[in-house]
Write a protein that holds these residues in place. Sequence first.
Motif, PDB file in Angstrom:
ATOM      1  N   TYR A 144       1.018  -1.347  -0.262  1.00 50.73           N
ATOM      2  CA  TYR A 144      -0.383  -0.316  -0.198  1.00 50.73           C
ATOM      3  C   TYR A 144       0.775   1.179   0.440  1.00 50.73           C
ATOM      4  O   TYR A 144       1.077   2.031  -0.834  1.00 50.73           O
ATOM      5  N   TYR A 145       2.079   1.207   0.937  1.00 51.18           N
ATOM      6  CA  TYR A 145       2.430   2.364   0.878  1.00 51.18           C
ATOM      7  C   TYR A 145       3.890   2.782  -0.271  1.00 51.18           C
ATOM      8  O   TYR A 145       4.486   3.137  -0.051  1.00 51.18           O
ATOM      9  N   GLY A 146       4.369   1.414  -0.501  1.00 51.21           N
ATOM     10  CA  GLY A 146       5.529   1.602  -1.199  1.00 51.21           C
ATOM     11  C   GLY A 146       6.617   1.090  -0.724  1.00 51.21           C
ATOM     12  O   GLY A 146       7.817   2.062  -0.695  1.00 51.21           O
ATOM     13  N   ASN A 152       1.941  -1.335  -4.958  1.00 52.52           N
ATOM     14  CA  ASN A 152       1.397  -1.762  -5.440  1.00 52.52           C
ATOM     15  C   ASN A 152      -0.264  -1.919  -4.712  1.00 52.52           C
ATOM     16  O   ASN A 152      -0.182  -2.596  -3.685  1.00 52.52           O
ATOM     17  N   ARG A 153      -1.658  -0.921  -4.573  1.00 56.89           N
ATOM     18  CA  ARG A 153      -2.452  -1.409  -3.996  1.00 56.89           C
ATOM     19  C   ARG A 153      -3.454  -2.222  -4.332  1.00 56.89           C
ATOM     20  O   ARG A 153      -3.980  -2.600  -2.965  1.00 56.89           O
ATOM     21  N   ARG A 182      -9.825   3.127   3.229  1.00 59.41           N
ATOM     22  CA  ARG A 182      -8.695   4.757   1.587  1.00 59.41           C
ATOM     23  C   ARG A 182      -8.902   3.906   1.071  1.00 59.41           C
ATOM     24  O   ARG A 182      -8.706   4.923  -0.222  1.00 59.41           O
ATOM     25  N   ILE A 183      -8.467   2.326   0.335  1.00 59.34           N
ATOM     26  CA  ILE A 183      -8.356   2.486  -0.181  1.00 59.34           C
ATOM     27  C   ILE A 183      -9.892   2.640  -1.841  1.00 59.34           C
ATOM     28  O   ILE A 183      -9.774   3.341  -2.955  1.00 59.34           O
ATOM     29  N   VAL A 190      -9.558   1.333  -7.478  1.00 62.84           N
ATOM     30  CA  VAL A 190     -10.737   0.865  -7.768  1.00 62.84           C
ATOM     31  C   VAL A 190     -11.809   1.287  -7.913  1.00 62.84           C
ATOM     32  O   VAL A 190     -11.404   3.058  -7.299  1.00 62.84           O
ATOM     33  N   LYS A 191     -13.405   1.499  -7.922  1.00 67.54           N
ATOM     34  CA  LYS A 191     -13.994   2.782  -8.582  1.00 67.54           C
ATOM     35  C   LYS A 191     -14.521   3.084  -7.509  1.00 67.54           C
ATOM     36  O   LYS A 191     -14.996   2.543  -5.595  1.00 67.54           O
ATOM     37  N   GLN A 192     -14.023   5.172  -7.267  1.00 68.23           N
ATOM     38  CA  GLN A 192     -14.517   5.188  -5.795  1.00 68.23           C
ATOM     39  C   GLN A 192     -15.676   5.025  -5.154  1.00 68.23           C
ATOM     40  O   GLN A 192     -16.918   5.203  -5.931  1.00 68.23           O
ATOM     41  N   ASP A 193     -15.519   4.077  -4.265  1.00 65.28           N
ATOM     42  CA  ASP A 193     -17.327   3.577  -3.264  1.00 65.28           C
ATOM     43  C   ASP A 193     -17.560   4.919  -1.605  1.00 65.28           C
ATOM     44  O   ASP A 193     -16.987   3.755  -0.935  1.00 65.28           O
TER      45      ASP A 193
END
Length: 228
Positions: A144-146, A152-153, A182-183, A190-193
């Motif tokens: 997530y943070y690299g 690679n989220r 957060r993702i 992914v599509k914001q939801d």
Amino acid sequence: MEIESTVVWNELLIQAENGDVAAMNEVAFWLREGVEKDGEEIVQVDKKASFQWTIKAFELGSLEAAEQYADYLTDYRNEVCEPNVDLGMKLYERCYQEGSKRAAFCLGLEFRNMQQFEKAFAHYMEAQEVQNEIQDLIIAQSYYYGIGVSKNRKKALEILESLDKEKNTPYEMDEANYLIGRIYLEGEVVKQDLSKARLFLELADQDGDHRSAQELLILIGRSDLLRG
């Protein structure tokens, strides 16, 4: 071995005193943890005595004791011996070479403390078979943070969504739910939801103690039943 009574405990002590290495490790464990049964204290916590039994088993060649000794050596807060990270890492390396996945994970944590993040991540990956799966959360966080690996989220989300709550602590599941929230809020992979983001952030803050989740929930609002 379960310590059901003082009789069982005393029998275990006798085995350890007679040179049984497995019994020594058992004694060390129960002295670290203590045992209470039906309100009766069968084994009183004695960290110094636990450490002494660990050293006895270690000196007789026990790999389990070597790993436990390394835990002491790399813990600056331990109360029973002087920390020695170099020696601790050597012992973890030895245990790792003998097949201990937990030792691989502990090495990863020490490389993290040394800011050698790529080495840390490599050891986390080696340790994936550890049953408590705590390293899976750390691997997901790294993606997530690299940190130690390319960011690679999408991969992070796959790992986070696969975590088993039966094999992870509530704290670890709260952290996983926070990142999933957060993702979905960020909408990068992914599509914001916002509904899903809210759901996972509320799961992360279900005990009311996750400040980071709370801050994001101030931004997007809580569910109707949880407002207040």
